[in-house]
Each structure stands twice: as C-alpha cells, then as structure tokens.
Enzyme design. Structure first.
Site, PDB file in Angstrom:
ATOM      1  N   ILE A  29       0.835  -1.197   0.000  1.00 26.63           N
ATOM      2  CA  ILE A  29       0.000   0.000   0.000  1.00 26.63           C
ATOM      3  C   ILE A  29       0.873   1.252   0.000  1.00 26.63           C
ATOM      4  CG2 ILE A  29      -1.723   1.331   1.275  1.00 26.63           C
ATOM      5  CD1 ILE A  29      -2.865  -1.134   0.011  1.00 26.63           C
ATOM      6  N   GLU A  64      14.865  -2.016   4.859  1.00 21.99           N
ATOM      7  CA  GLU A  64      15.731  -1.278   3.926  1.00 21.99           C
ATOM      8  C   GLU A  64      15.607  -1.780   2.488  1.00 21.99           C
ATOM      9  OE1 GLU A  64      19.860  -3.837   4.450  1.00 21.99           O
ATOM     10  OE2 GLU A  64      19.782  -1.776   5.177  1.00 21.99           O
ATOM     11  N   LYS A 110     -11.036  -4.909   9.686  1.00 21.71           N
ATOM     12  CA  LYS A 110     -10.879  -5.776  10.862  1.00 21.71           C
ATOM     13  C   LYS A 110     -10.939  -4.983  12.162  1.00 21.71           C
ATOM     14  CE  LYS A 110      -8.318  -9.354   8.398  1.00 21.71           C
ATOM     15  NZ  LYS A 110      -8.636  -8.815   7.063  1.00 21.71           N
ATOM     16  N   SER A 114      -1.580  -7.613  -2.173  1.00 20.36           N
ATOM     17  CA  SER A 114      -0.755  -7.019  -1.117  1.00 20.36           C
ATOM     18  C   SER A 114      -0.085  -8.116  -0.311  1.00 20.36           C
ATOM     19  CB  SER A 114      -1.628  -6.160  -0.190  1.00 20.36           C
ATOM     20  OG  SER A 114      -2.542  -6.975   0.517  1.00 20.36           O
TER      21      SER A 114
END
Length: 612
Positions: free
Chosen positions: A291, A314, A407, A448
C-alpha cells in the site's frame, strides 16, 4: 540533413510539381472542353507555370508535408494537404492579380480540387503500399478481439502495425449495429454467445478481451465463454489502472483475478487532489509495503514539493526509491530508515522535514501472527501511531491520514483491536490539535503482502491443495491502485476526525476466489487442483464488517466514499490504558494487552481469552 532524407524531399517535390501542373492543365481542358495541349489558353499558362509551381511547392513545404512519415498517413495528413493547397491557391490568385495574367476562376476552383485529389492519392498510395507490405504473407497467431469499441480498434491497429506475433482475424461485439461490418478491414463476426463456435470456425489461437470499461459480471461471463475454448485469453487493464488513458499492445496481459472482481472504475477529482498535494512536503510511512509504495507512486504524479519515504525494511524502501528516482527524476526524494516505535527518531524526522501531509501505512497486519505476539501489535499499531500523530502535531502538519482496516470493526483479533485503537488515537489527537487527523478504512487488497492471492498462486504452482479455512468465509476485496486512489481522494476531503469508509462492493467467498484462480491457471478445481478446508484460525471471523451498528454512515460528495458517524468511547479509560501500555513497552505481557484492549473496546472478543 542526411543524404537519404534530402533525396526523399527532392523526389517528393518533383512528383508534386508534375501532379500540380497535370491538375491545372486538366482543369483548363475541362473548362474549355478543348483537349489540345497547344491551345492559346494553355500557351498563356505555360509562361507562368514555373512560378505557380513554386508557389504550390512552397505552400506544401511551409505546411511541413515533406517532413511527414507517409507510411502512417491519416486524416491529419489529409487536412494538412487541404490547408497547403488552399494556401497555394491563394498565393496563385495574388500572383496572377499582380502580374495581370488572371486565371479563370473556374480553373482555379477545379485545379484546387484536382491538386488535393492527386497529392492525397499519392500519399495514400504510399500508406496502402506499406500496409500491403506489412500484411503480405504475414504470419502470427490467429486472434479474436472481444470488443469492437475504441479500445478494441486501437488494439487491432497496433497488431496490424507491429510485429506482435498476433494476427487479428475478427471482432466480437454485442452491438447489433456493428454486425457484418468491418473496421480496419477486420470483420465483426458475431456476438459473445458465439465465441466458442467462431473460434472453431476461424481456427482462432488467441483471444483478446478489449473492454476496459466492462464491469466484473461482464468480464466473468466473457471469461467463462472463453474458458470453454481452452485458448489463451489476454485482456487490457481496467480503466482504474489505465490512468493515462493510453491503450497499446504493451498493456495486454493474461486475465487476472482482479478482472473478475473489479467494480465500477474509480473516478477521481484530479483538480481537488492536485490542490492539496502539489507543492506540499508529503511523508509516507511503510513506504516499502504494497500500500505504501503504491501511495508513493500515485502521489509522485501530482508533483509534491518533496516526497519522504519512511520505512523499517531497507530492501523494500530501496526498491521503491530506485523506481521513483528513475521515473520522476525532477522530484526531490528523501529516504528515512526508521521504526515508527522509535519516538525520538520520529520526532527528529518530523522536525527536520515538517511535512504538510502524512499518510501512515506502516502496521503489523497478519492476524494469526499478531495473536501469537500481541505486544508487537500494540507497539507498532497503537504506540507507533501515537508517536507519529504527536510528532505531526508538534511539526505543524496540515493533514494526517491513517490507513485502517475493516478488521477494526467489532474486532475479534488483536490486529483488528489495535487498528481500532489507532483510529481512536488519531480521533483523540484531532480534538486537541490544529492538524486534521482522519482514517480510511477498507478491506483486503488483492496482491498485497499477506493477501490470500499470492498464497493461492504458490499453492497452485505446487499442484495443490489450495487451502481455504471455511467454505462460508467471505471477504471484501479491492485492487491496490483502486484502494490507493480512493485513499488519496479521501485525504483531500478530510476536515478532521473522520473515519472514511471505502465502498468495496459485495463480499466474495474465499472458496469462489480459489476456484476462479485455479480456472485462470487453465486447470479445473477439485479435479486438477484439490481444495482443502483447514478451519478458522485464531482471531478470524467468517465475514468482516465495514461499520459497527452504532456507527452507521453518511454519504460524501464522492459516491464511493462514506464517513462513519463518531462512536463515543470513554476518553479517560482510553488515556489511562494507553499510559499503562506505553510506560514500559519492552515488558508488556499478553495479559496486559488483552486487559487494556478489553477495557477500551467493550466489544473486543479475544480468541485467546475465549479459549483460555
């Protein structure tokens, strides 16, 4: 200028000079009904022919007709020819008037039409010759294009003009007015119910679905018909993905699960979005995640003053940094490797950049894992959000947008409860801060990290089984670009304190999703790939909700974005429990977490407490 280019221009000018004089002489003969090339009228014309020829050639040159690639001639080139010849005609009138050698008006009008016709045919002939050379003896997979609209025609044109390995044979379209018609010399063969028969009749090898605006039910129906042919099926992205509106062969890809689930394309108020992003310093947390990285891609389009990529991993941050640096070379990008739980560093980052706009996407999201490690969910989802919100307040941030989840509604999991707490944290901050704080709540995002789709893909590659927790399990789904576009749009509407709810369409059964993915892989569910039911995992519900019964919702000016009505909580209890959780996060016990969440959220039903 290269020798070949100069020679080409000279040859074109010689050809045009012949055609211009032929047209004018033909106009004389037609006007005077005298086909004698030595008539007195023509002898007078011969005296001024060199000058008139130069006038027309100069007009063609000024209109850049000698700089065009005629192999791709179209209506634009025809219009340029009309303009150039008209200019030449006006120049001829001016010359003959000044030289007192007037040409008959009828000859001027007829020659004008003849020159356009002859020059146009010469250029069109070059286009026809090139098209013939491209198509002559051309080989490729015989291709059926579903959709004879703008997108389908563009695909057909690209297939004809490029060596794509695909040979368009015909269109399929349900518009009865297009039946038995031809577009680009490719016939419309029938309607979608004839796909199977037409594929056999015309020996089709590949099907392209070129209807980007089609809804999910239409795509699903077409896919079911195409599936009966056992042929390769490709499609174009939906309109919500084709932001720039361009359609080309490079956009073609296999039919994916999002094509079968997509809803009405997202319509954005680009002017409104540009107004609050352009020229602003924007910070995105979790910028390396699915996202967060998509937020960065889309925010970059609106030319912020600078974009700060903040993340803990990283490698993922490095990937999105390189991608954006390559695509948006003039955009100042800043990279901060930091953990949102590190309060001191977060404060330093906010004071350093003083971002005007913050999108907070960093979170722990895996339900079963957070059930095993509730203290980690608290540290990141609650205390991390609190650190960022307080830092934004101190730095004078204008708007802070929290990415939340369905959720968080009537949570049955630690992950959901901590995300609901994060919503309450930003709502509480909005009451005491000049910064506008808001949250955007939506469901599962296809593709995702943590989404069921990549898990199913791997299971199918291994030959199965595909594991589904329960046959009645349902979830809301969106694509990543679709969700992010609505998040950015909601951010532009934030007045402070809202929890925005995105319209996710209808919930989808996970088992139906699994079956569709198996079919998309060219296999049959329960035959080639087994589906195994494993039982509901800790913290999961059979279906998710977007609103509590107490919240309700109200509409916004965007028909796919709603606002949850504020739900009152005991502020003193919330502050007391947050204080207890934040005093020494390194020594949090599971019981401390469950007690705190239950005290603040009376509806929270922990799986571990129920079975404990």
């Amino acid at each position: 200028m290269p020798v070949n280019g100069l020679l080409r221009k000279i040859l074109l000018m010689l050809c045009d000079a012949i055609l211009i004089n032929f047209a004018i002489i033909a106009a004389y003969m037609l006007r005077f009904e005298n086909f004698n090339l030595t008539s007195s009228y023509l002898i007078n014309y011969y005296k001024i022919a060199p000058v008139i020829t130069l006038i027309y050639l100069a007009s063609l040159y000024l209109m850049k007709l000698y700089n065009r690639v005629w192999a791709y001639a179209s209506t634009g080139e025809l219009f340029a020819i009309v303009q150039a010849v008209s200019l030449g005609c006006l120049g001829t009138v001016a010359f003959t008037y000044l030289s007192e050698t007037l040409l008959p008006r009828s000859v001027l009008v007829v020659s004008w039409a003849f020159i356009i016709l002859l020059v146009g045919i010469s250029r069109l002939g070059w286009r026809i010759r090139m098209d013939y050379k491209k198509g002559y003896g051309r080989q490729g997979k015989r291709t059926l294009i579903v959709g004879a609209g703008d997108a389908g025609v563009q695909v057909a044109r690209e297939l004809k003009n490029h060596d794509s390995g695909l040979l368009p044979v015909g269109y399929i379209d349900d518009d009865m007015n297009k039946q038995h018609q031809s577009i680009l010399d490719i016939p419309v063969l029938g309607t979608r119910d004839r796909i199977t028969n037409l594929c056999k009749q015309y020996s089709i090898e590949t099907i392209i679905v070129a209807i980007p605006s089609a809804n999910a039910s239409t795509i699903r129906e077409i896919f079911e018909l195409c599936k009966n042919t056992t042929l390769e099926v490709k499609t174009l992205p939906g309109l919500y993905q084709l932001i720039d509106g361009e359609v080309s062969v490079s956009n073609l890809r296999p039919v994916a699960i999002e094509d079968l689930l997509q809803r009405e394309p997202v319509k954005l108020d680009l002017e409104e979005i540009s107004g609050y992003i352009r020229g602003e310093t924007v910070l995105v947390t979790g910028a390396g995640g699915s996202i967060g990285s998509e937020l960065c891609r889309q925010i970059a389009r609106f030319r912020p003053l600078e974009l700060i990529l903040l993340g803990h991993g990283e490698n993922s941050i490095h990937g999105i940094w390189l991608e954006l640096a390559d695509k948006y070379q003039k955009l100042p990008l800043r990279v901060e490797i930091a953990d949102v739980r590190d309060k001191d560093k977060i404060n330093r980052i906010f004071i350093k950049y003083r971002p005007g706009l913050v999108f907070h996407a960093a979170a722990h999201k895996h339900v079963p894992l957070m059930e095993m490690h509730p203290d980690e969910a608290v540290k990141t989802n609650i205390l991390g959000t609190k650190n960022l919100a307080e830092a934004a307040d101190r730095a004078g941030t204008k708007t802070f947008v929290l990415i939340s989840t369905d959720k968080a509604v009537n949570p049955s999991s630690v992950m959901g409860a901590t995300k609901r707490m994060a919503e309450l944290v930003v709502q509480q901050m909005d009451r005491i801060s000049e910064t506008r704080f808001a949250a955007v709540r939506f469901g599962n995002v296809l593709g995702s990290r943590g989404s069921v789709v990549p898990i199913f893909e791997q299971q199918i590659k291994k030959g199965g089984p595909v594991t589904v927790t329960d046959p009645e399990m349902k979830r809301y789904f969106m694509t990543i670009p679709e969700a992010v576009q609505l998040v950015i749009q909601a951010g532009s509407m934030a007045g402070g304190g809202e929890v925005f709810i995105l319209d996710m369409g209808q919930p989808v059964k996970i088992v139906d999703l699994a079956r569709d993915m198996i079919r998309l892989s060219g296999l049959e569910p329960d035959k080639d790939i087994k589906i195994k039911f494993t039982g509901i995992r800790p913290g999961e519900k059979l279906f998710e909700e977007l609103l509590t019964a107490e919240e309700g919702s109200s509409a916004t000016k965007h028909k796919r974005i709603f606002v949850a009505k504020p739900c009152l909580v005991d502020i003193s209890t919330q502050e007391q429990q947050l204080l207890l959780l934040s005093q020494d996060p390194t020594r949090l016990k599971d019981s401390d977490v469950f007690n705190a969440l239950s005290a603040i959220l009376p509806n929270f039903k922990s799986y571990r407490k129920m079975v404990g």
